[in-house]
Design an enzyme around this catalytic site. Structure first.
Site: not given
Lengths: 238, 103
Positions: A86, A203, A205
């Site tokens: 990001c 994302h 994670e």
């Protein structure tokens, strides 16, 4: 394996990355303040999401000149693994470690939702745990994720298989409706030519635990972990 | 050569004389999106004007104006420094053009 997570003023996904690396995958993880300038001993550097320097001027434009970035560039040149997620992707693009730029979303809105993405290339350190063509669900949360590069650069990315994820619909089709932000050729994630610098708007994670809505992001970490010994052997000493 | 000049040359050679005097200059840097790069913000504002009845509006693009005050001894020097600033930080030349005006 040791992950270093860079903290810029305004980073806000640094804790998510730390949590994934340390608690979900049981690896060493440390925060690195953006004014620190020593990346020795790390195997993988993560530039996390957030709003470094308030997104002033352009996203990532000021963070790109943080003291640590010289070392990130050197780390990448030595073949070290670098992931930008990001805002981290935006910073890598501004720093010239990845081609192109992330512009304001087509519809001008901040978008925060899970999207479908397709694995276009699984022959990279970051995606070897996925199948080619696999459709994943991962969250996006950005106002500036509209990937743009000139026609020549996009052609080079396509020809070299440097496009890693593309926005698709649930059936894996690349349509305009499935493109949340207007990115050229539905590009969601790319890799550099050398294959050690990875930038992604979705994302991974935040998609490592089913309690948080999905586990499709695990593959990025699993891929890195399984290939790490390989990379370490190739990586020259400082 | 007059004595004063000779002293001046000597002094300059030894680095004793101050460089040409610096003064505060004002500059404007315009950063605009390159042709062919979509500008959704400009489009939205253009559409808004159109819907307000300004039907003559055919195209609208939004850029940035950056005003800078800076010390320099020559206009040429300022221009080079500003260009460098634009290339390195103020504009992303993948998508933006820039233009510098010095007052």
């Amino acid at each position: 394996m040791k992950f270093g997570i860079i903290v810029f003023p305004g980073s806000n996904c640094d804790h998510d990355c730390y949590h994934a690396a340390k608690h979900i995958f049981g690896q060493h993880a440390e925060y690195i303040w953006h004014k620190d300038t020593n990346l020795n001993g790390y195997d993988c550097i993560i530039l996390p999401g957030g709003f470094s320097y308030g997104d002033y001027l352009r996203t990532g434009a000021i963070a790109r000149f943080s003291p640590v970035m010289n070392d990130v560039i050197m780390f990448a040149k030595r073949g070290g693994l670098v992931i930008g997620i990001c805002n981290g992707f935006q910073i890598l693009a501004e720093a010239g470690l990845l081609p192109g730029v992330l512009m304001r979303n087509r519809d001008l809105r901040f978008i925060c939702k899970a999207v479908h993405i397709k694995v276009e290339n699984n022959e990279t350190v970051f995606t070897s745990a996925y199948k080619k063509g696999e459709v994943l669900s991962m969250p996006i949360a950005h106002a500036d994720g509209n990937y743009f590069a000139d026609a020549e650069t996009v052609k080079r990315l396509e020809d070299n298989n440097q496009i890693i994820f593309r926005y698709v619909n649930a059936n894996g089709q690349m349509t305009e409706d499935a493109n949340p932000n207007g990115s050229i050729n539905n590009i969601a994630a790319i890799i550099n030519e050398k294959g050690n610098v990875f930038g992604t708007m979705p994302h991974p994670e935040r998609a490592c635990e089913s309690i948080l809505g999905g586990e499709d992001g695990r593959g990025v970490f699993e891929g890195i972990l399984s290939q790490m010994s390989n990379v370490k052997a190739q990586m020259p000493k400082n | 050569m007059e004595r004063a000049d000779r002293v001046g040359v000597k002094a300059r050679q030894h680095g004793c004389l101050a460089p040409k005097q610096e003064k505060l200059m004002k500059a404007k840097v315009y950063v605009t999106l390159k042709k062919g790069v979509l500008d959704p913000q400009g489009k939205a504002v253009g559409n808004a004007l159109e819907s307000m009845g300004y039907h003559e509006v055919k195209n609208l693009r939004i850029g940035k104006l950056i005003e800078i005050e800076l010390n320099s001894s020559s206009k040429e020097g300022v221009e080079n420094r500003l260009k460098e600033m634009c290339e390195r930080l103020l504009a992303n030349t993948v998508i933006e053009d820039y233009r510098v005006e010095i007052e």
